[in-house]
Design an enzyme around this catalytic site. Structure first.
Site, mmCIF file in Angstrom:
data_model
loop_
_atom_site.group_PDB
_atom_site.id
_atom_site.type_symbol
_atom_site.label_atom_id
_atom_site.label_comp_id
_atom_site.label_asym_id
_atom_site.label_seq_id
_atom_site.Cartn_x
_atom_site.Cartn_y
_atom_site.Cartn_z
ATOM 1 N N CYS A 119 104.058 99.243 9.067
ATOM 2 C CA CYS A 119 104.077 98.519 7.796
ATOM 3 C C CYS A 119 103.059 99.040 6.783
ATOM 4 O O CYS A 119 103.136 98.712 5.604
ATOM 5 C CB CYS A 119 103.865 97.036 8.036
ATOM 6 S SG CYS A 119 105.086 96.310 9.162
ATOM 7 N N HIS A 249 101.604 94.082 1.717
ATOM 8 C CA HIS A 249 102.797 94.176 2.558
ATOM 9 C C HIS A 249 103.388 92.788 2.724
ATOM 10 O O HIS A 249 102.670 91.806 2.946
ATOM 11 C CB HIS A 249 102.423 94.775 3.917
ATOM 12 C CG HIS A 249 103.447 94.542 4.971
ATOM 13 N ND1 HIS A 249 104.786 94.852 4.780
ATOM 14 C CD2 HIS A 249 103.350 94.006 6.224
ATOM 15 C CE1 HIS A 249 105.460 94.524 5.883
ATOM 16 N NE2 HIS A 249 104.610 94.014 6.755
ATOM 17 N N ASN A 279 110.678 90.768 5.869
ATOM 18 C CA ASN A 279 109.690 91.803 6.157
ATOM 19 C C ASN A 279 110.419 93.122 6.369
ATOM 20 O O ASN A 279 111.100 93.306 7.374
ATOM 21 C CB ASN A 279 108.898 91.408 7.407
ATOM 22 C CG ASN A 279 107.847 92.429 7.799
ATOM 23 O OD1 ASN A 279 107.921 93.601 7.441
ATOM 24 N ND2 ASN A 279 106.866 91.990 8.571
#
Length: 323
Positions: A119, A249, A279
């Protein structure tokens, strides 16, 4: 021997994003796992997410996002000398996704490599692109974050099925044209890792699904990361009060809210794509920036603080100027 002379700095010329057409709502998930819209929203803040079709690949999404970024930059494929794809979900290990994407975009013989920092991948790739431009290894660089996390999710496991999604975001990085651009363009990266946390988010092997120890990740993200973001501001010579937009993020809305409170930039807009995008790992930061720019929420020259974090665990932050 002929080389580029390098530049004083690098800047982002344009962003582009892509999301699959299929929308999966919380109510859709509640039909197959023990959960509810209220339960999901209260814990992670997600209302819906985008899921790629069975024939839609990481490269397909990367090409779509990169094509938009390239068009927005005003450059042609011939101007790109390096392509970097940040991904932890490539369709195949060989050849790398970057080379496939470059060929499909008509970019002739660029340097091309994939980067896996999960990520944090886009921020890692952006830092690498900036360094390449500044030292003269490449004049213009295509940077992409693209993920198809849905193929690594156990859709009967509500702890991960409610979180992860698919998509791609991209940026074109080129040389700064003035001293002012060089000062802000793409600021120095503040990055690192903590291998002691490696067992908190992982995929055991090619026959396994994503595992995440949610509470441990939440505690780490809400206590260890805001100093990283503040250090990135310090390295860029930017006071947090000058930050116009904060783009962490998109892991969990509660993490985003906690980080936003701690960085001391109360006037900054905060990206919350997590609500309708889920996500998307390395795609989440450029995807959020692309959407905000398209919707007119940001202005050219706005200072944006980015921070990516996730499996590894890896993290990276930098300040950039909005193109």
């Amino acid at each position: 021997m002929r080389t580029h002379s390098g530049t004083k700095g690098a800047r982002v010329l344009a962003f582009g994003g892509y999301q699959p057409a299929r929308i999966v709502t919380n109510d859709d998930l509640a039909a197959s796992v023990e959960t509810s819209d209220e339960w999901i929203r209260s814990r992670v803040g997600i209302a819906s997410r985008r899921i790629a079709g069975p024939d839609e690949t990481v490269a397909d999404m990367a090409v779509a996002a990169a094509g938009k970024a390239l068009a927005g930059s005003g450059l042609s494929p011939a101007d790109i000398e390096l392509a970097i794809v940040a991904t932890c979900t490539p369709e195949v290990m060989i050849p790398n996704t970057a080379a496939i994407v470059a060929r499909r975009l008509g970019i002739n013989a660029p340097g091309a490599y994939d980067l896996n920092a999960a990520c944090a991948g886009f921020c890692y790739a952006l830092a690498s692109a900036s360094d390449a431009v500044r030292c003269g290894s490449a004049r213009n660089v295509l940077v992409i974050g693209a993920e198809k996390l849905s193929q690594w999710v156990d859709w009967t496991d509500r702890s991960t099925a409610i979180i992860f999604a698919d998509g791609a975001g991209a940026a074109v990085v080129g040389p700064a044209e003035s001293d002012e651009d060089a000062q802000i363009g793409v600021g120095p990266v503040e990055w690192g890792s903590d291998g002691d946390m490696a067992d908190k988010i992982y995929i055991k092997d090619r026959n396994s699904f994503i595992f995440q120890e949610g509470q441990a990740v939440f505690r780490w993200a809400t206590t260890a990361l805001h100093p990283v973001a503040l250090k990135a501001c310090e390295k860029a010579g930017v006071d947090p009060a000058e930050i116009a937009v904060f783009v962490p993020h998109q892991a969990n809305l509660r993490i985003i809210e906690a980080l936003a409170r701690k960085i001391g930039a109360p006037q900054a807009k905060v990206a919350t794509d997590i609500v309708h995008a889920g996500n998307t790992s390395s795609a989440s930061i450029p995807l959020a920036l692309s959407r905000m720019i398209e919707h007119g929420e940001l202005s050219t020259g706005d200072k944006a603080l980015l921070i990516g974090f996730g499996a590894g665990v890896c993290y990276a932050a930098q300040v950039i100027a909005i193109p």
